[in-house]
Design a protein around this motif. Structure first.
Motif, PDB file in Angstrom:
ATOM      1  N   SER A  88      39.143  57.478  45.915  1.00 13.96           N
ATOM      2  CA  SER A  88      37.854  56.835  46.149  1.00 13.96           C
ATOM      3  C   SER A  88      37.853  55.371  45.727  1.00 13.96           C
ATOM      4  N   LEU A  89      38.374  55.096  44.542  1.00 10.52           N
ATOM      5  CA  LEU A  89      38.365  53.724  44.043  1.00 10.52           C
ATOM      6  C   LEU A  89      39.419  52.867  44.740  1.00 10.52           C
ATOM      7  N   ALA A  90      40.538  53.484  45.118  1.00  2.00           N
ATOM      8  CA  ALA A  90      41.556  52.726  45.864  1.00  2.00           C
ATOM      9  C   ALA A  90      41.032  52.330  47.240  1.00  2.00           C
ATOM     10  N   ARG A  91      40.284  53.227  47.893  1.00  2.00           N
ATOM     11  CA  ARG A  91      39.699  52.888  49.193  1.00  2.00           C
ATOM     12  C   ARG A  91      38.733  51.716  49.080  1.00  2.00           C
ATOM     13  N   ALA A  92      38.155  51.551  47.892  1.00  2.55           N
ATOM     14  CA  ALA A  92      37.224  50.448  47.667  1.00  2.55           C
ATOM     15  C   ALA A  92      37.938  49.151  47.308  1.00  2.55           C
ATOM     16  N   GLY A  93      39.277  49.186  47.262  1.00  3.22           N
ATOM     17  CA  GLY A  93      40.042  47.962  47.048  1.00  3.22           C
ATOM     18  C   GLY A  93      40.581  47.768  45.650  1.00  3.22           C
ATOM     19  N   TYR A  94      40.475  48.797  44.798  1.00  5.25           N
ATOM     20  CA  TYR A  94      40.957  48.684  43.426  1.00  5.25           C
ATOM     21  C   TYR A  94      42.247  49.484  43.242  1.00  5.25           C
ATOM     22  N   VAL A  95      43.228  48.872  42.611  1.00  8.92           N
ATOM     23  CA  VAL A  95      44.395  49.631  42.182  1.00  8.92           C
ATOM     24  C   VAL A  95      43.930  50.524  41.039  1.00  8.92           C
ATOM     25  N   THR A  96      44.103  51.826  41.196  1.00 11.59           N
ATOM     26  CA  THR A  96      43.490  52.775  40.269  1.00 11.59           C
ATOM     27  C   THR A  96      44.541  53.632  39.588  1.00 11.59           C
ATOM     28  N   ALA A  97      44.508  53.630  38.264  1.00  8.00           N
ATOM     29  CA  ALA A  97      45.395  54.474  37.469  1.00  8.00           C
ATOM     30  C   ALA A  97      44.576  55.621  36.886  1.00  8.00           C
ATOM     31  N   GLY A 134      47.294  42.576  36.250  1.00  6.47           N
ATOM     32  CA  GLY A 134      47.195  43.084  34.892  1.00  6.47           C
ATOM     33  C   GLY A 134      46.283  42.302  33.985  1.00  6.47           C
ATOM     34  N   GLN A 135      45.719  41.204  34.484  1.00 11.13           N
ATOM     35  CA  GLN A 135      44.754  40.431  33.709  1.00 11.13           C
ATOM     36  C   GLN A 135      43.314  40.743  34.124  1.00 11.13           C
ATOM     37  N   ARG A 136      43.155  41.686  35.036  1.00  9.66           N
ATOM     38  CA  ARG A 136      41.815  42.070  35.515  1.00  9.66           C
ATOM     39  C   ARG A 136      41.701  43.585  35.464  1.00  9.66           C
ATOM     40  N   LEU A 137      41.450  44.081  34.245  1.00  7.90           N
ATOM     41  CA  LEU A 137      41.426  45.513  33.999  1.00  7.90           C
ATOM     42  C   LEU A 137      40.001  46.002  33.741  1.00  7.90           C
ATOM     43  N   TYR A 138      39.742  47.219  34.221  1.00  4.04           N
ATOM     44  CA  TYR A 138      38.476  47.911  33.954  1.00  4.04           C
ATOM     45  C   TYR A 138      38.803  49.340  33.543  1.00  4.04           C
ATOM     46  N   LEU A 279      31.603  47.148  39.208  1.00  4.87           N
ATOM     47  CA  LEU A 279      32.925  46.521  39.302  1.00  4.87           C
ATOM     48  C   LEU A 279      32.879  45.269  40.175  1.00  4.87           C
ATOM     49  N   ASN A 280      32.230  45.367  41.305  1.00  5.51           N
ATOM     50  CA  ASN A 280      32.153  44.225  42.216  1.00  5.51           C
ATOM     51  C   ASN A 280      31.390  43.061  41.593  1.00  5.51           C
ATOM     52  N   THR A 281      30.340  43.382  40.853  1.00  6.68           N
ATOM     53  CA  THR A 281      29.564  42.324  40.183  1.00  6.68           C
ATOM     54  C   THR A 281      30.398  41.607  39.135  1.00  6.68           C
ATOM     55  N   GLN A 282      31.173  42.377  38.348  1.00  6.85           N
ATOM     56  CA  GLN A 282      32.008  41.748  37.320  1.00  6.85           C
ATOM     57  C   GLN A 282      33.093  40.889  37.960  1.00  6.85           C
ATOM     58  N   GLU A 283      33.675  41.364  39.052  1.00  5.63           N
ATOM     59  CA  GLU A 283      34.696  40.588  39.747  1.00  5.63           C
ATOM     60  C   GLU A 283      34.108  39.281  40.314  1.00  5.63           C
ATOM     61  N   ALA A 284      32.920  39.385  40.896  1.00  4.60           N
ATOM     62  CA  ALA A 284      32.278  38.186  41.452  1.00  4.60           C
ATOM     63  C   ALA A 284      31.913  37.200  40.349  1.00  4.60           C
ATOM     64  N   SER A 285      31.441  37.733  39.231  1.00  2.00           N
ATOM     65  CA  SER A 285      31.077  36.856  38.111  1.00  2.00           C
ATOM     66  C   SER A 285      32.298  36.123  37.565  1.00  2.00           C
ATOM     67  N   ALA A 286      33.407  36.836  37.434  1.00  2.08           N
ATOM     68  CA  ALA A 286      34.631  36.200  36.932  1.00  2.08           C
ATOM     69  C   ALA A 286      35.157  35.153  37.897  1.00  2.08           C
TER      70      ALA A 286
END
Length: 289
Positions: A88-97, A134-138, A279-286
């Motif tokens: 689900s999160l990978a489909r949204a564009g996030y590399v997910t562990a 690796g500098q943009r972790l959630y 997640l998208n809000t934090q990415e946009a803010s950064a």
């Protein structure tokens, strides 16, 4: 907290065609990984449980990275139950562990939180090999995993002791987490040191002022983790001056609140959308800084 922090295999009726014998297996089998790059059992530490799986869009490069931590009362659960979260999160564009961690009672607190910090350190150093930055972790966690997620991010020694650089973890999401309760009164007491004091251990008790934004999601019909845990965590974040968003998701139970992370089960409630909005809000803010 009213009862044990249940693992997903106890998922009951979701209003979809899931078999009663193994609903999570059915859900995961119905989750297509086509178009994703999936790597299993990557070791982030020396213990056999120190492994994680990575789900990434094919051809991903420089994507933000999400670490998901499962629940299960700290003594059960597995990353293998959460294929649907990685997808689900990978489909949204996030590399997910999606990680495993050492389990109680053999490994009581803080071992499982230390494992979360070790996984973040590994992702900081290695995510680029899998299309991540690796500098943009959630961090996202459910139930006991939400405790681990919030504690590792909001309590400074865990990250610094693991060698995770300041500012690398940009946000944390706790889903139905037990952030402030007296574990001595519940079966989960074996997940904590004998003689341990909740006032010294609970995540509400040690929040660093420079912690990143928190999203607290509370299931409106949670009969397992008392919603007061979310209220207490919200108050603690507010007192520490840490940015937070507190959202009650109506009608969701302790289990359906995480099941709703699946792209197939968004009709259950707003978990997935709330997580992605955060997640998208934090990415946009950064990106705007």
């Amino acid at each position: 907290m009213k009862r044990r922090l249940l693992a997903l295999p106890l998922l009951l009726t979701l209003g979809v065609a899931l078999t009663a014998c193994n609903p999570v297996g059915t859900l995961n089998r119905a989750t297509s990984l086509s178009g994703l790059s999936v790597t299993h059992d990557l070791h982030y530490g020396s213990d056999p449980r120190n492994v994680l799986d990575i789900y990434a869009p094919q051809g991903a490069a420089n994507k933000a990275v999400v670490l998901f931590i499962h629940g299960g009362s700290w003594d059960s659960g597995s990353k293998d139950e959460y294929v649907f979260v990685g997808e689900s999160l990978a489909r949204a564009g996030y590399v997910t562990a999606v990680m495993n961690y050492r389990l109680a009672p053999q490994h009581p607190y803080p071992d499982y939180v230390i494992d979360a910090a070790s996984a973040l350190k590994w992702l900081q150093d290695n995510a680029a090999q899998y299309g991540g930055n690796g500098q943009r972790l959630y961090v996202v966690g459910h139930s006991a995993g939400a405790f681990n997620a919030v504690d590792v991010v909001d309590d400074s020694p865990f990250l610094s002791d693991a060698g995770v650089q300041a500012g690398t973890v940009r946000g944390v999401v706790g889903i139905a987490g037990p952030y402030d309760y007296d574990f001595r009164q519940f079966p989960t007491k074996t997940a904590f040191p004998a003689g341990g004091d909740p006032a010294q251990i609970m995540p509400t008790q040690h929040i660093r002022a420079d912690a990143p934004p928190n999203l607290l999601l509370v299931a409106g019909n949670d009969q397992t983790v008392d919603p007061s845990n979310g209220e207490k965590m919200k108050a603690a974040l507010q007192a520490a001056g840490v940015p937070y968003t507190y959202t009650v998701l109506p009608g969701l139970s302790h289990i359906t609140v995480v099941a709703a992370l699946s792209r197939r089960l968004t009709f259950l409630g707003g978990t997935r959308q709330a997580v992605l909005d955060f997640l998208n809000t934090q990415e946009a803010s950064a990106a705007n800084k």
